[in-house]
Enzyme design. Structure first.
Site, PDB file in Angstrom:
ATOM      1  N   LYS A 180      50.373  60.242  54.693  1.00  0.00           N
ATOM      2  CA  LYS A 180      51.413  61.590  55.763  1.00  0.00           C
ATOM      3  C   LYS A 180      52.138  61.979  54.511  1.00  0.00           C
ATOM      4  CE  LYS A 180      52.783  57.815  59.008  1.00  0.00           C
ATOM      5  NZ  LYS A 180      53.996  56.982  59.178  1.00  0.00           N
TER       6      LYS A 180
ATOM      7  N   HIS B 185      40.382  49.329  33.898  1.00  0.00           N
ATOM      8  CA  HIS B 185      39.180  47.948  34.960  1.00  0.00           C
ATOM      9  C   HIS B 185      39.183  46.837  34.003  1.00  0.00           C
ATOM     10  CE1 HIS B 185      39.452  45.653  38.231  1.00  0.00           C
ATOM     11  NE2 HIS B 185      37.450  46.358  38.689  1.00  0.00           N
TER      12      HIS B 185
ATOM     13  N   ARG C 141      35.622  41.796  45.547  1.00  0.00           N
ATOM     14  CA  ARG C 141      35.694  40.871  44.429  1.00  0.00           C
ATOM     15  C   ARG C 141      37.260  41.177  43.945  1.00  0.00           C
ATOM     16  NH1 ARG C 141      31.026  41.526  44.580  1.00  0.00           N
ATOM     17  NH2 ARG C 141      31.958  43.630  45.124  1.00  0.00           N
ATOM     18  N   THR C 142      37.793  42.507  43.321  1.00  0.00           N
ATOM     19  CA  THR C 142      39.258  42.205  42.751  1.00  0.00           C
ATOM     20  C   THR C 142      39.971  41.955  43.582  1.00  0.00           C
ATOM     21  OG1 THR C 142      37.807  43.636  41.892  1.00  0.00           O
ATOM     22  CG2 THR C 142      40.780  43.732  41.673  1.00  0.00           C
TER      23      THR C 142
ATOM     24  N   ARG D   5      44.646  49.115  42.890  1.00  0.00           N
ATOM     25  CA  ARG D   5      43.466  50.209  42.611  1.00  0.00           C
ATOM     26  C   ARG D   5      43.726  51.347  43.343  1.00  0.00           C
ATOM     27  NH1 ARG D   5      37.402  48.068  43.364  1.00  0.00           N
ATOM     28  NH2 ARG D   5      38.720  46.787  41.616  1.00  0.00           N
TER      29      ARG D   5
HETATM   30  N1   CP Z   1      34.061  43.956  39.942  1.00  0.00           N
HETATM   31  C1   CP Z   1      34.739  45.112  41.143  1.00  0.00           C
HETATM   32  O1   CP Z   1      35.164  45.559  40.984  1.00  0.00           O
HETATM   33  O2   CP Z   1      34.724  44.590  42.238  1.00  0.00           O
HETATM   34  P1   CP Z   1      34.584  45.137  43.641  1.00  0.00           P
HETATM   35  O3   CP Z   1      34.973  46.602  43.650  1.00  0.00           O
HETATM   36  O4   CP Z   1      34.391  44.413  45.038  1.00  0.00           O
HETATM   37  O5   CP Z   1      36.617  44.758  43.798  1.00  0.00           O
END
Ligand code: CP
Length: 462
Positions: A96, A146, A67-68, A118
């Site tokens: 590396k 998040h 999603r993100t 991320r």
């Molecule tokens: N909700 C969320 O962060 O989903 P993903 O891990 O799929 O990005």
């Protein structure tokens, strides 16, 4: 907010870019303004391709995502921009041994205009923001925060309930490792929502999150009476987190029995974050589950059911057709809210509203060892380019949080990089050390080992 860190969270131009590392980086007025833009984007997503032509976002994903990453990339494409994707960092020079700091300097140098990051380590986005010449968006850092999921969740509440202040939100599942939950509770507290925690036993909110909620966001934890919440809350120690405002408490009739959960506006379920578990967390006892039976509870009659997804078994598929289940709609709204976030950080929309002011300052510890002992903090997992960073919780006695992972630093003794002397943190002399000169030490032996001498003490704080 000003910041003492290089690449701090506030800036107004691309020379001093604005980052989104924590949900705290945005004022409530800015968040509401982002909702208004997201609503316009959602109404006609194809009508805004003129906003970001020629601009590029880079997705640096050191952990998996559906999603993100995809909603950010969809958002950038809908704004008329382009995307670069490193969806599997194992295929990049990170494998590396290239550091995060070097990676963001390269990507931010000429390749892209905004970085969406991320990472598995708490504080990674903060570190990236220190080195990146372009805006960094935290797309999840370990079990820490998040913030864009939280903006999506708040936007959903705003659309579904019409407001966020004063609503009642139940949080269930793994509240300990869920970064989504941590950003969410900070924001809900600031908006003045009532939060009911019904965690999976053993997976309660971490102590450092509770401490921040109390100290910085004015939240009062009270025992919750969840008899009207049915079997969802049977096995856990439910807790109410209420804003410290008398008018909120007056909503409840019998505080002596614990504040009663009478009517819930939203039930937010989370999966077990097994990728963060240590050996001590396994085997997990029977995990909470939501299905048609649990949703018969009296207080859930009008509650929307939310989940950041992905789900495992904690929401039964039978619930998908229930009109209260909005988790797929919630994920869809990730696109317009992320369009708003990108357009804002890239300077393509003006929120016409004040930024947060006058709060926390971050300080880089000038010398000495890293006082953070959290093994999954970026300050411990990255061996290069990381200078200890802290945020002062109090000057008297001296107390500080790690500037990367937000966990409280255990520093009973503090040194001065200016004088070379150390003091106990409760002493008046410790308070006199300018924050820029503070060196946080685990013990007297630790201070001595770092070359400090004991300073003369006049008195202690009471
Ligand atoms: N909700 C969320 O962060 O989903 P993903 O891990 O799929 O990005």
């Amino acid at each position: 907010m000003t910041s003492a860190t290089p690449g701090g969270v506030r800036g107004s131009s691309m020379a001093d870019p604005r980052h989104l590392v924590s949900i705290d980086d945005l004022s409530l007025a800015e968040i509401r303004a982002l909702f208004e833009h997201a609503r316009a984007f959602a109404a006609d997503p194809r009508a805004f391709a003129h906003l970001c032509p020629g601009l590029i976002s880079a997705s640096l994903f050191y952990e998996p995502s559906t999603r993100t990453r995809l909603s950010f990339e969809s958002a950038m494409l809908r704004l008329g921009g382009g995307v670069l994707t490193a969806a599997d960092m194992k295929s990049t020079s990170a494998s590396k041994g290239e550091s995060l700091a070097d990676t963001v300097r390269v990507v931010g140098g000429a390749y892209a205009d905004v970085i969406v990051l991320r990472h598995a380590s708490e504080g990674a986005a903060r570190l990236a923001a220190q080195y990146s010449p372009i805006p960094v968006v935290n797309a999840g850092d370990g079990s820490h925060e998040h913030p864009t999921q939280t903006l999506c969740d708040l936007y959903n509440l705003w659309e579904e309930r019409g407001r966020i202040d004063g609503i009642h939100v139940v949080l269930a599942g793994d509240l300990r490792y869920s970064r989504t939950i941590h950003s969410f509770v900070y924001a809900l507290a600031r908006f003045g929502a009532n939060i009911v925690c019904t965690p999976q036993p053993g997976f309660e909110l971490p102590a450092y999150v509770m401490q921040r909620l109390r100290e910085e966001f004015g939240v009062e934890p009270v025992r919750a009476d969840t008899s009207r919440l049915g079997e969802l809350a049977e096995a856990c120690d439910a807790m109410y987190l209420t804003p410290q405002k008398p008018h909120q408490l007056s909503l409840f009739t019998d505080a002596s029995k614990g504040l009663a959960v009478e009517r819930v506006d939203a039930l937010y379920m989370t999966r077990p974050q097994t990728e963060r578990f240590t050996d001590k967390d396994l085997p997990i006892a029977k995990y909470q589950q939501l299905g048609p039976r649990q949703m018969k509870a009296a207080s859930l009659k009008d509650a929307v059911v939310m989940h950041p997804l992905p789900r495992r078994d904690e929401i039964q598929p039978e619930l998908d057709a229930d009109p209260r289940s909005i988790y797929f709609k919630q994920a869809a709204r990730g696109v317009p809210i992320r369009m708003a976030i990108l357009a804002f950080l890239l300077g393509r929309i003006d929120l016409k509203t004040p930024a947060r002011t006058g709060e926390e300052r971050f300080y880089t510890q000038r010398m000495g060892e890293n006082p953070c002992t959290n093994p999954t903090c970026i300050s411990r997992t990255e061996t290069r380019h990381v200078k200890p960073l802290f945020r002062l919780a109090s000057r008297f006695p001296v107390r500080a949080y790690c500037g990367f992972c937000s966990q409280e630093l255990q520093a009973p003794v503090v040194g001065s990089a200016n004088s070379g002397l150390f003091f106990e943190r409760e002493s008046v002399e410790a308070r006199k050390i300018r924050p820029e000169h503070l060196v946080l030490c685990h013990s007297e032996a630790h201070a001595l080992a770092q070359g400090f001498r004991r300073g003369a003490v006049e008195s202690r704080a009471r």
